[in-house]
Design an enzyme around this catalytic site. Structure first.
Site, PDB file in Angstrom:
ATOM      1  N   ASP A   1       0.865  -1.186   0.000  1.00 22.17           N
ATOM      2  CA  ASP A   1       0.000   0.000   0.000  1.00 22.17           C
ATOM      3  C   ASP A   1       0.900   1.235   0.000  1.00 22.17           C
ATOM      4  O   ASP A   1       1.382   1.659  -1.046  1.00 22.17           O
ATOM      5  CB  ASP A   1      -0.899  -0.100   1.236  1.00 22.17           C
ATOM      6  CG  ASP A   1      -2.095   0.832   1.207  1.00 22.17           C
ATOM      7  OD1 ASP A   1      -2.043   1.836   0.487  1.00 22.17           O
ATOM      8  OD2 ASP A   1      -3.081   0.576   1.903  1.00 22.17           O
TER       9      ASP A   1
ATOM     10  N   ASP B   1      -8.310  -7.961   5.508  1.00 21.05           N
ATOM     11  CA  ASP B   1      -9.435  -7.799   6.430  1.00 21.05           C
ATOM     12  C   ASP B   1      -9.926  -6.361   6.516  1.00 21.05           C
ATOM     13  O   ASP B   1      -9.248  -5.417   6.135  1.00 21.05           O
ATOM     14  CB  ASP B   1      -9.015  -8.225   7.842  1.00 21.05           C
ATOM     15  CG  ASP B   1      -8.107  -7.190   8.516  1.00 21.05           C
ATOM     16  OD1 ASP B   1      -7.113  -6.756   7.878  1.00 21.05           O
ATOM     17  OD2 ASP B   1      -8.403  -6.786   9.653  1.00 21.05           O
TER      18      ASP B   1
HETATM   19  C1  PRP Z   1      -1.278  -4.859   5.754  1.00 25.17           C
HETATM   20  C2  PRP Z   1      -0.542  -5.694   4.717  1.00 25.17           C
HETATM   21  C3  PRP Z   1       0.849  -5.129   4.755  1.00 25.17           C
HETATM   22  C4  PRP Z   1       0.615  -3.675   5.101  1.00 25.17           C
HETATM   23  C5  PRP Z   1       0.707  -2.870   3.851  1.00 25.17           C
HETATM   24  O1  PRP Z   1      -1.084  -5.426   6.993  1.00 25.17           O
HETATM   25  O2  PRP Z   1      -0.550  -7.058   5.030  1.00 25.17           O
HETATM   26  O3  PRP Z   1       1.649  -5.749   5.724  1.00 25.17           O
HETATM   27  O4  PRP Z   1      -0.696  -3.567   5.660  1.00 25.17           O
HETATM   28  O5  PRP Z   1       0.545  -1.513   4.126  1.00 25.17           O
HETATM   29  P1  PRP Z   1       1.682  -0.408   3.888  1.00 25.17           P
HETATM   30  O6  PRP Z   1       2.287  -0.683   2.529  1.00 25.17           O
HETATM   31  O7  PRP Z   1       0.913   0.872   3.932  1.00 25.17           O
HETATM   32  O8  PRP Z   1       2.688  -0.500   4.994  1.00 25.17           O
HETATM   33  P2  PRP Z   1      -1.930  -5.027   8.293  1.00 25.17           P
HETATM   34  O9  PRP Z   1      -1.115  -4.072   9.123  1.00 25.17           O
HETATM   35  O10 PRP Z   1      -3.299  -4.577   7.887  1.00 25.17           O
HETATM   36  O11 PRP Z   1      -1.996  -6.397   9.112  1.00 25.17           O
HETATM   37  P3  PRP Z   1      -2.663  -7.809   8.721  1.00 25.17           P
HETATM   38  O12 PRP Z   1      -1.811  -8.416   7.622  1.00 25.17           O
HETATM   39  O13 PRP Z   1      -2.593  -8.605   9.975  1.00 25.17           O
HETATM   40  O14 PRP Z   1      -4.080  -7.554   8.260  1.00 25.17           O
END
Ligand code: PRP
Length: 184
Positions: A107, A163
């Site tokens: 992201d 999620d």
């Molecule tokens: C999500 C995804 C990545 C991160 C990406 O994890 O799995 O690790 O966000 O976002 P970024 O590029 O803005 O850093 P999340 O923190 O939602 O945890 P999860 O995988 O347990 O849902």
């Protein structure tokens, strides 16, 4: 769960089950070729990457080992800050290993950017990234995954491991969440 089990919550299916599996098979064939004759350690990032790892590793035709990390990024609400904390570390020593980090989504890039420099400092032979989804418009820190499943627009997606409030990880498709669900 399928999107039509929760029709009032998913406004659009972005990627179907079949498209996901077809793309995973393509990436797996590339990874098999690129790592031929070398050992490969997959590092799944909990919890979002669980489904990707489970399906992706079964498409591989070579031996592979897998380990998991859980990280949490400090931040308010849905915005990550880039300050990352390790909640569960690897069990594996990375010295001399070829590591492929598997993520569900890239992201802003804050999580992966931090994770890559952390893993690279552990003496791995190579550290590369496979992210199933990437939001090019949201990227704030340059992270260049070796493998990308799909580039998607900057919308709130759930399913296939992703999620909202811990729900929808078991949705078979990747779908756009109706803003009414999160009060947007
Ligand atoms: C999500 C995804 C990545 C991160 C990406 O994890 O799995 O690790 O966000 O976002 P970024 O590029 O803005 O850093 P999340 O923190 O939602 O945890 P999860 O995988 O347990 O849902």
């Amino acid at each position: 769960m399928d999107a039509d089990h929760v029709p009032s919550e998913i406004t659009e299916i972005l990627i179907t089950d079949e498209q996901l599996q077809r793309r995973l098979a393509e990436v797996a064939a590339q990874v098999d070729a690129d790592y031929a004759g070398r050992d490969l350690l997959l590092v799944g990032v909990l919890k979002g990457a669980t489904i990707v790892v489970a399906d992706f590793m079964r498409h591989l035709k070579s031996h592979v080992t897998v380990d998991w990390m859980a990280v949490s990024s400090y931040g308010s609400g849905t915005q990550s800050s880039g300050v990352v904390r390790i909640l569960k570390d690897l069990d594996t020593d990375l010295e001399g290993r070829n590591v492929l980090v598997v993520e569900d989504i890239l992201d802003t890039g804050l999580t992966l950017s931090w994770l890559l420099s952390n893993l690279k400092s552990r003496g791995a032979e190579s550290v590369e990234v496979f992210t199933l989804l990437r939001k090019p418009e949201a990227l704030r820190i340059p992270v260049e995954p070796k493998y990308v499943g799909f580039d998607i627009p900057n919308v709130f997606v759930v399913g296939y491991g992703l999620d909202y409030a811990e729900r929808y990880r078991n949705l078979r498709q990747v779908g756009v969440l109706d803003p009414r669900v999160y009060g947007g």
